[in-house]
Write an enzyme that holds these catalytic residues in place. Structure first.
Site, mmCIF file in Angstrom:
data_model
loop_
_atom_site.group_PDB
_atom_site.id
_atom_site.type_symbol
_atom_site.label_atom_id
_atom_site.label_comp_id
_atom_site.label_asym_id
_atom_site.label_seq_id
_atom_site.Cartn_x
_atom_site.Cartn_y
_atom_site.Cartn_z
ATOM 1 N N LYS A 78 -3.548 -11.078 -0.066
ATOM 2 C CA LYS A 78 -4.336 -12.205 -0.565
ATOM 3 C C LYS A 78 -5.863 -11.832 -0.857
ATOM 4 O O LYS A 78 -6.132 -11.075 0.093
ATOM 5 C CB LYS A 78 -4.146 -13.378 0.298
ATOM 6 C CG LYS A 78 -4.939 -14.553 0.035
ATOM 7 C CD LYS A 78 -4.735 -15.971 1.005
ATOM 8 C CE LYS A 78 -5.283 -17.061 0.417
ATOM 9 N NZ LYS A 78 -5.275 -18.003 1.772
ATOM 10 N N SER A 153 -3.572 -22.294 -0.090
ATOM 11 C CA SER A 153 -4.379 -21.733 -1.055
ATOM 12 C C SER A 153 -3.833 -20.218 -1.348
ATOM 13 O O SER A 153 -4.169 -19.582 -2.347
ATOM 14 C CB SER A 153 -5.690 -21.360 -0.372
ATOM 15 O OG SER A 153 -5.656 -20.708 0.857
ATOM 16 N N SER A 177 -2.210 -23.255 4.634
ATOM 17 C CA SER A 177 -2.097 -22.320 3.230
ATOM 18 C C SER A 177 -1.084 -21.314 3.345
ATOM 19 O O SER A 177 -1.262 -20.625 2.295
ATOM 20 C CB SER A 177 -3.504 -22.018 3.351
ATOM 21 O OG SER A 177 -4.570 -22.860 2.732
#
Length: 489
Positions: A78, A153, A177
Site C-alpha cells: 500500500k 482505503s 481499511s
C-alpha cells in the site's frame, strides 16, 4: 504449465522450493499479469520492476532456506508504507514526488524473508476514505464489477489480490481499511492486534488506531504473511514485545468447543438482507462444525462512528502538520511570503476529504471544545473497550458482517460524507479497542462478495485463523473467482 498468477502463496512457495519454477519466472509472470489487467483494475500507482527482477535473480542464485520459506513470493505494498528508492505518495498530490531514504520496518521484514515487493498500490488519499475514490492519481475498480467501488482505503491492495495481479499485499487499517475492501473483493484481510506489527514507516493517519496487515486469497496464506512481518521494533514505541507465535499453528484444528458471540448490534437495522442472510448461514456452519454460537451485546458500539471521527480526525490534524511545503513533497509556486508557502501548498496539495478531516480534528482539539469533544470521545472509547473485555470473558471469538452492504457504485456518497462515514460502523469499534479483526469470504449478495468479520481477543490471531480456516474448508466461497481471474460470468 499451471498459470502462476492463479496459485496461492503456499502453492507458489512449494513450486519455488522444489525449483519447479524460479523466482525470476514468478516475477516476470507477475508483471506480465499486471500489464494484462492493470487497465481494467487500476490498482498500482508505481511499479518496482527493475529492482524486483534483480532481487529474484539473487534469490535464485542463493537458494531458498528453511529460514526463508516465502523467498521469491511477489507482494504489493500500500502506498502509505514507505519504500526506499521507490515513490511513496499516500495517493496524494502532497507527496507526488516523495522518494523515501529508508524502508518501513514491515518492508524490511519482507526483504529479510525474501519476499519481493513488486509495486505500490492505490488507496484513498492519506488513507482517508472507504472507496479509494479520494486518490489523487486514479480510481481503482472492484475486481468483481468495474462499476463498483473496491472499498477503501486499501482498495488497491484488495483489488490487486482478487484480480490475480499478486498473491498477497500489505494494507493498513485505521477504521476498517483492510477488512472492508477485503470483503468487497472477496479476499481475506487481517487487521492484527494493535502493536503486533511495527508502524515505523507507515505514514501516520491516526497513530492510536493505524495498523498494517496482510491481504491474501486464502486464510493460510494470510497467516504465512503475518508471520513474516510481525514482531517488536525498537523504532516503534507502541510495538508489542510479545513473542510472535506461528500464526498457522492452529490451522486444521477443530472448532468444536469454541464459543462464538454474535453482537445483536451488528445484525440490526441497516444491514442489507442478503448480507444478513450470509452471516446467518455462517453461524449455522459453525454450529454444524461443533462451535457454540450465541447472541451477545456490545452496547456502546453504536457510538463508535462518532468517537472514531473525533479521535481519528484529531490525530490526523496533528500528524498532517508536517506536510507544509518546506521539507519535501508539493510546494505551491504561487507564493509571495512564508505564510503563502504554508497556506497555498496545503490548500493545493490536500484533497477535499483530507481537508475536511483536518478541519474537524482541529476544531475538536481547539480551546473551548477539547473537553466537550476529544476528551469525551476518549471516555466513550474506554466504554467500548470494556464492552469487548466483558464479552471475551464469555466467548472465544466474535462474529458479524464486515460491512452492512456489498460494494456499491462509484459516486454513491459524493454529496453525503455522513452516510459514507456510517458505512464503517461495524469495523470501527475493533480499531478503537485495538483488537484483531479479519474479513473472510462468506457468500454473495446481488452477485457480489460478502465478508464475515471475525474479532479475536488481544494477541489471539491464532484462534482467529483456526476458526477462519475451518469455515473456509467447510464452504466453497474462496474457490469462486471473479471473471477477471477465470471465474464464470
Amino acid at each position: 504449465m499451471t498459470e502462476l498468477f492463479k496459485l496461492s502463496v503456499k502453492e507458489l512457495a512449494e513450486k519455488l522450493q522444489s525449483k519447479e519454477v524460479s523466482a525470476k519466472e514468478v516475477v516476470q509472470d507477475t508483471f506480465k499479469r499486471i500489464d494484462a489487467t492493470e487497465a481494467k483494475v487500476d490498482s498500482f500507482i508505481t511499479l518496482n520492476q527493475e529492482k524486483a527482477l534483480m532481487q529474484a535473480e539473487k534469490i535464485d542464485a542463493a537458494g531458498i532456506t528453511a529460514t526463508t520459506p516465502l523467498a521469491g513470493i511477489p507482494i504489493g505494498i500500500k502506498d502509505n508504507i514507505v519504500t526506499k528508492g521507490l515513490l511513496t505518495t499516500a495517493a496524494s498530490k502532497m507527496l507526488y514526488n516523495f522518494d523515501p531514504v529508508y524502508d518501513a520496518t514491515s518492508v524490511e521484514k519482507l526483504y529479510e524473508g525474501g519476499l519481493i515487493p513488486v509495486g505500490k498500490l492505490n488507496m484513498d488519499e492519506f488513507a482517508m476514505g472507504s472507496t479509494t475514490e479520494t486518490s489523487y492519481f486514479k480510481k481503482t475498480k472492484n475486481a468483481w464489477d468495474a462499476t463498483k467501488v473496491p472499498g477503501g482505503s486499501s482498495g488497491g491492495s484488495a483489488a490487486a489480490v482478487a484480480a490475480g495481479q499478486i498473491p498477497a499485499s500489505l494494507g493498513s487499517d485505521t477504521g476498517g481499511s483492510i477488512r472492508q475492501p477485503a470483503s468487497f473483493n472477496g479476499v481475506v484481510g487481517m487487521k492484527p492486534t494493535y502493536g503486533r506489527i511495527s508502524r515505523f514507516g507507515l505514514i501516520a493517519f491516526a497513530s492510536s488506531l493505524d495498523q498494517i496487515g496482510p491481504m491474501t486469497r486464502t486464510v493460510e496464506d494470510n497467516a504465512l504473511i503475518l508471520n513474516a512481518i510481525s514482531g517488536h521494533d525498537v523504532k516503534d514505541s507502541t510495538s508489542s514485545k510479545k513473542e510472535v507465535p506461528n500464526f498457522a499453528g492452529k490451522i486444521g484444528q477443530s472448532v468444536k468447543g469454541l464459543t462464538i458471540g454474535v453482537p445483536k448490534e451488528y445484525m440490526g437495522e441497516g444491514v442489507q438482507p442478503g448480507v444478513k442472510a450470509a452471516i446467518e448461514d455462517a453461524m449455522k456452519t459453525y454450529e454444524a462444525l461443533g462451535a457454540t454460537v450465541k447472541e451477545i451485546s456490545l452496547p456502546h458500539s453504536k457510538y463508535g462512528v462518532e468517537v472514531y471521527y473525533i479521535i481519528a480526525s484529531s490525530e490526523a490534524s496533528s500528524n498532517l502538520q508536517r506536510f507544509d511545503g518546506i521539507r519535501y513533497g508539493y510546494r505551491s509556486e504561487n507564493v509571495k511570503s512564508l505564510d503563502d508557502v504554508y497556506v497555498s501548498s496545503r490548500s493545493e496539495g490536500f484533497g477535499a476529504e483530507v481537508k475536511r478531516r483536518i478541519m474537524l480534528g482541529t476544531f475538536s482539539l481547539s480551546s473551548g471544545y477539547y473537553d466537550a469533544y476529544f476528551k469525551k470521545a476518549g471516555k466513550v472509547r474506554t466504554l467500548i473497550v470494556n464492552d469487548f473485555k466483558k464479552a471475551f470473558a464469555d466467548v472465544d471469538l466474535i462474529l458479524g458482517p464486515v460491512s452492512p452492504t456489498v460494494a456499491y457504485e462509484f459516486g454513491a456518497d459524493a454529496d453525503d460524507p455522513v452516510t459514507a462515514y456510517m458505512r464503517d460502523v461495524l469495523t470501527i469499534p475493533v480499531n478503537l479497542a485495538g483488537l484483531p479483526g479479519m474479513s473472510v469470504p462468506a457468500g454473495f449478495s446481488e452477485g457480489l462478495p460478502v465478508g464475515m468479520q471475525l474479532i479475536g481477543n488481544y494477541f489471539d490471531e491464532e484462534t482467529m485463523y483456526q476458526a477462519a480456516y475451518a469455515f473456509e474448508q467447510a464452504t466453497d466461497f474462496h474457490t469462486i473467482k471473479p471473471t477477471i481471474l477465470g471465474g464464470q460470468a
